[in-house]
Design a protein around this motif. Structure first.
Motif, short mmCIF file in Angstrom:
data_model
loop_
_atom_site.label_atom_id
_atom_site.label_comp_id
_atom_site.label_asym_id
_atom_site.label_seq_id
_atom_site.Cartn_x
_atom_site.Cartn_y
_atom_site.Cartn_z
N LEU A 1 -41.98 20.44 -64.93
CA LEU A 1 -42.21 21.19 -63.69
C LEU A 1 -40.89 21.50 -62.99
O LEU A 1 -40.68 22.63 -62.51
N THR A 2 -40.00 20.55 -62.93
CA THR A 2 -38.73 20.78 -62.23
C THR A 2 -37.85 21.77 -62.98
O THR A 2 -37.03 22.47 -62.36
N GLU A 3 -38.02 21.85 -64.30
CA GLU A 3 -37.24 22.82 -65.07
C GLU A 3 -37.68 24.25 -64.78
O GLU A 3 -36.96 25.21 -65.08
N MET A 4 -38.88 24.41 -64.20
CA MET A 4 -39.40 25.75 -63.89
C MET A 4 -38.89 26.29 -62.55
O MET A 4 -39.14 27.43 -62.21
N ILE A 5 -38.20 25.45 -61.81
CA ILE A 5 -37.72 25.88 -60.49
C ILE A 5 -36.63 26.94 -60.68
O ILE A 5 -35.67 26.75 -61.43
#
Length: 324
Positions: free
Chosen positions: A311-315
């Motif tokens: 999820l954080t890589e999608m920021i």
């Protein structure tokens, strides 16, 4: 290696140390030097100084609960690690220099923890005898055996059957403990170093100092354990000593620091508490494995971590040129 224990020989602590050595490799145990000490605090000081390599100390009794002397030493020391535990079933005898009628006894000596475990029997059988404190059950037997004949008249000691035999005392009564099957737990402590590998049947010991004058701080700490599926098997409060009303808490929890649920709980406790003293993870002597729910298993924590990382890589990185 040099192993310290609460002496002299034939104390229950000595028995616990012999049990621990019996399961070590033969060549390792054969080279061990056993060093008796008059107190856990003295032995711990020598351990920190490097004069001995390990220390066996009593920590908990099934009748009296935590052993305050050991708990205080563990709470005050941040450079030692518990690496193993042992349990010894406790039975006591009343012994004297020579065969003596119980109604002729004027004094009975033993360690305070032993006295507490036979107090009912003593009240009933020797109500008129003065109860004196000794540094250990074996020391009570040794001192009685070494006393001059006149000075020993009317005196008795509460000790182990092994101590009575070793010091040549006459046994006046056997099995005098108030609770049959009473057990004392001991821990083997080394200087801070390697933690034993996870076995799947492990225990960890902590000392916590909670935020001062914060309502519900103990509840918050316990909820951290609960929310991570960590079962607590012992909790003892001990005064910190700086001023009245300040206490630390000594805990045993099920699991090893390698268990994700235990590590997560420790991280959260570190955020909450001004002091978290981790004393080690070590195999349970009874070999019993903790019952862990599926959502507290290692893979559940790993899956949650991987999910959050995705999820954080999608920021999307912010672009200053598009800001208003």
């Amino acid at each position: 290696m040099r192993y310290g224990f609460l002496g002299p020989e034939t104390t229950f602590t000595h028995q616990a140390l012999l049990q621990a050595l019996a399961v070590m490799p033969e060549e390792f145990a054969a080279a061990a030097e056993l060093v008796p000490f008059s107190s856990v605090a003295t032995a711990a000081a020598d351990l920190r100084a490097g004069d001995i390599d390990a220390l066996m100390a009593p920590i908990e009794n099934s009748v009296e609960g935590g052993v305050s002397g050991t708990l205080d030493v563990l709470a005050a020391t941040d450079s030692i690690t518990i690496v193993a535990e042992q349990t010894v079933q406790i039975t006591f005898v009343l012994a004297a220099r020579e065969d003596t009628a119980l109604d002729q006894l004027t004094s009975v000596s033993s360690h305070p923890h032993a006295q507490a475990q036979v107090q009912g029997w003593l009240r009933e059988q020797v109500p008129g005898a003065h109860i004196a404190a000794a540094s250990s059950t074996a020391a009570a037997a040794r001192d009685l055996a070494a006393a001059e004949a006149g000075a020993a008249r009317g005196r008795a000691a509460v000790c182990s059957p092994l101590a009575a035999e070793h010091f040549g005392l006459a046994v006046l009564a056997e099995g005098i403990e108030d609770y049959e099957g009473a057990t004392t737990r001991f821990v083997l402590v080394t200087r801070e170093g390697r933690i034993p590998a996870r076995t799947g049947a492990d225990k960890s010991t902590l000392v916590l100092q909670l935020p001062h004058d914060r309502s519900g701080a103990l509840l918050e700490a316990l909820e951290i354990l609960t929310s991570n599926g960590v079962n607590m098997s012992r909790i003892e409060s001990r005064p910190i000593g700086d001023f009245l009303g300040r206490y630390s808490f000594s805990l045993d929890i099920e699991g090893h620091i390698e268990d994700r649920r235990v590590a997560a709980a420790l991280r959260a406790l570190h955020r909450l508490c001004p002091v978290v003293h981790y004393l080690g993870s070590y195999p349970r002597v009874d070999g019993r494995r903790a019952e862990v729910r599926e959502d507290f298993a290692d893979h559940a924590y790993d899956d949650a971590h991987a999910w959050m990382q995705r999820l954080t890589e999608m920021i999307t990185p912010s672009d200053p040129s598009t800001e208003i």
